[in-house]
Design a protein around this motif. Structure first.
Motif, mmCIF file in Angstrom:
data_model
loop_
_atom_site.group_PDB
_atom_site.id
_atom_site.type_symbol
_atom_site.label_atom_id
_atom_site.label_comp_id
_atom_site.label_asym_id
_atom_site.label_seq_id
_atom_site.Cartn_x
_atom_site.Cartn_y
_atom_site.Cartn_z
ATOM 1 N N VAL A 219 0.805 -1.266 -0.034
ATOM 2 C CA VAL A 219 0.080 0.133 0.059
ATOM 3 C C VAL A 219 0.803 1.285 0.012
ATOM 4 C CG1 VAL A 219 -1.691 1.185 1.318
ATOM 5 C CG2 VAL A 219 -1.918 -1.161 1.348
ATOM 6 N N ASP A 220 0.559 2.113 -1.045
ATOM 7 C CA ASP A 220 1.271 3.230 -1.078
ATOM 8 C C ASP A 220 0.871 4.380 -0.048
ATOM 9 O OD1 ASP A 220 3.071 2.520 -2.935
ATOM 10 O OD2 ASP A 220 1.670 3.306 -4.754
ATOM 11 N N THR A 249 4.803 6.637 10.916
ATOM 12 C CA THR A 249 4.731 5.368 10.385
ATOM 13 C C THR A 249 6.061 5.538 9.615
ATOM 14 O OG1 THR A 249 2.494 4.911 10.338
ATOM 15 C CG2 THR A 249 3.866 3.871 8.899
ATOM 16 N N GLN A 250 6.938 4.385 9.573
ATOM 17 C CA GLN A 250 8.037 4.315 8.623
ATOM 18 C C GLN A 250 7.864 3.467 7.561
ATOM 19 O OE1 GLN A 250 11.206 5.838 10.008
ATOM 20 N NE2 GLN A 250 9.565 6.828 11.394
ATOM 21 N N ASN A 251 8.875 3.691 6.241
ATOM 22 C CA ASN A 251 8.586 3.059 5.322
ATOM 23 C C ASN A 251 8.843 1.418 5.700
ATOM 24 O OD1 ASN A 251 8.547 2.640 2.454
ATOM 25 N ND2 ASN A 251 10.634 2.407 2.352
ATOM 26 N N GLU A 252 8.185 0.651 4.800
ATOM 27 C CA GLU A 252 8.386 -0.863 5.077
ATOM 28 C C GLU A 252 7.498 -1.552 6.245
ATOM 29 O OE1 GLU A 252 9.250 -2.921 2.579
ATOM 30 O OE2 GLU A 252 9.713 -1.246 1.553
ATOM 31 N N THR A 253 6.819 -0.412 6.992
ATOM 32 C CA THR A 253 5.916 -0.843 8.093
ATOM 33 C C THR A 253 4.990 -2.017 7.649
ATOM 34 O OG1 THR A 253 6.456 1.091 9.307
ATOM 35 C CG2 THR A 253 4.591 -0.124 10.027
ATOM 36 N N LYS A 254 4.777 -2.954 8.412
ATOM 37 C CA LYS A 254 3.871 -3.972 8.405
ATOM 38 C C LYS A 254 2.997 -3.872 9.258
ATOM 39 C CE LYS A 254 7.134 -7.245 6.205
ATOM 40 N NZ LYS A 254 6.538 -6.866 4.769
ATOM 41 N N ILE A 276 -0.315 -6.054 5.126
ATOM 42 C CA ILE A 276 -0.094 -4.678 4.490
ATOM 43 C C ILE A 276 1.283 -4.374 4.563
ATOM 44 C CG2 ILE A 276 -0.475 -2.388 4.362
ATOM 45 C CD1 ILE A 276 -3.687 -3.354 4.878
ATOM 46 N N THR A 277 1.977 -3.878 3.491
ATOM 47 C CA THR A 277 3.181 -3.293 3.923
ATOM 48 C C THR A 277 3.229 -1.911 3.323
ATOM 49 O OG1 THR A 277 4.406 -5.467 3.529
ATOM 50 C CG2 THR A 277 5.674 -3.407 3.187
ATOM 51 N N TYR A 278 3.477 -0.814 4.005
ATOM 52 C CA TYR A 278 3.535 0.456 3.644
ATOM 53 C C TYR A 278 4.827 0.887 2.932
ATOM 54 C CZ TYR A 278 -0.623 1.456 6.722
ATOM 55 O OH TYR A 278 -1.666 1.375 7.212
ATOM 56 N N HIS A 279 4.658 1.562 1.702
ATOM 57 C CA HIS A 279 5.590 2.091 0.939
ATOM 58 C C HIS A 279 5.282 3.646 0.777
ATOM 59 C CE1 HIS A 279 7.351 -1.654 -0.432
ATOM 60 N NE2 HIS A 279 6.068 -2.178 -0.428
ATOM 61 N N ILE A 280 6.240 4.220 1.606
ATOM 62 C CA ILE A 280 5.818 5.668 1.694
ATOM 63 C C ILE A 280 6.576 6.540 0.570
ATOM 64 C CG2 ILE A 280 6.602 7.915 3.027
ATOM 65 C CD1 ILE A 280 6.898 6.295 5.512
#
Length: 301
Positions: A219-220, A249-254, A276-280
């Motif tokens: 998720v972007d 929230t940090q990049n690549e946070t799951k 979900i893996t966040y991509h900032i």
């Protein structure tokens, strides 16, 4: 079941050594491997035939039975046992016990006749039901989309000209094999029918990744929501859900959404997790004012 010439499939003759079999298999397996022939159904079928031929011919015991009995090699032990019984009864002067009644060759299947060398009307005669064999098993493959197996559904298959209705449970795995008892070839001399084995090829037609019962998605996340927190809408297999994003929230946070994954096979109302893996995403095309504000932030930090 039709005769399959495993020697012909591997391009070798019956006198081939174990080394010859291994070399032929490796050469053909490389040529027809699915990774080198994506979406090529003919190559996929050829690859499976090559593997089946190698599994039989590279096993000395299986090869011996195949060379002797051909397509019926899987029944070799039963055939040899029946032949021993035949020989024993012939030595004892066995006669038909049915009061002199005679059976014609048409009373026996081709498979049954092949067990006794096609002796037909002369020599040993076997009464119906005296030696029974289970019918040949059938193997079939069924390709479904991942979205098809999220819920239980009914489907009709045609196997050897017969329609078979089956209910496919939710959560079937890719390459999983299920057995449907009694849907194979008819038994011999009143023996039980063979079984039908269905292998499922599941094609992922979604943006989610499946690992067992869990689903994964990237998720972007825009920089500002990542820094300040907020709410976003996220797609899951069952629809959209609202999700709170924690500040900083940090990049690549799951983030794990428990029970929002894929159904567990044959476990009613049990689901895996949705991860979900966040991509900032860093903003681009900044205005001069935005640049100035970021410079101010840089000085503060």
């Amino acid at each position: 079941m039709d005769y399959i010439d495993y020697y012909k499939i591997l391009g070798i003759d019956k006198s081939a050594s174990d080394s010859d079999i291994k070399k032929a298999y490796r050469k053909l397996a490389r040529k027809y491997h699915p990774d080198l022939n994506p979406n090529d159904k003919a190559a996929e079928l050829k690859f499976k035939q090559i593997n089946e031929a190698n599994e039989v011919l590279s096993n000395p015991e299986h090869r011996k039975k195949y060379d002797k009995f051909g397509k019926d090699w899987k029944h070799a032990d039963d055939i040899e046992r029946a032949q021993r019984e035949q020989s024993s009864r012939q030595r004892q002067g066995y006669q038909d016990f049915s009061g002199g009644g005679q059976y014609s060759e048409s009373d026996f299947s081709d498979f049954f006749e092949s067990m006794f060398g096609g002796q037909g009307g002369s020599g040993f005669r076997q009464g119906r039901g005296n030696v029974q064999f289970k019918g040949q098993d059938f193997n079939a493959e069924l390709q479904l989309n991942l979205s098809d197996v999220y819920e239980k559904h009914a489907q009709v298959l045609t196997v050897n000209g017969k329609k078979i209705r089956l209910t496919i449970p939710a959560g079937i795995e890719n390459e999983q094999v299920i057995k449907i008892p009694g849907k194979g070839s008819p038994g011999i001399n009143g023996g039980p029918n063979g079984d039908l084995y269905i292998k499922f090829n599941i094609v992922n037609n979604t943006k989610f990744k499946r690992y067992g019962h869990n689903l994964h998605a990237d998720v972007d996340l825009d920089l500002y929501t990542a820094l300040l927190g907020g709410e976003i809408m996220v797609d899951t297999f069952a629809g959209k859900v609202k999700l709170k994003v924690a500040p900083e929230t940090q990049n690549e946070t799951k983030v794990k959404l428990k029970g929002k994954g894929f159904p567990v096979y044959k476990k009613e109302n049990q689901f895996g997790d949705f991860i979900i893996t966040y991509h900032i995403k860093t903003p681009t095309k900044l205005t001069e004012k935005e640049k100035d504000l970021f410079k101010e932030l840089q000085k503060l930090r």
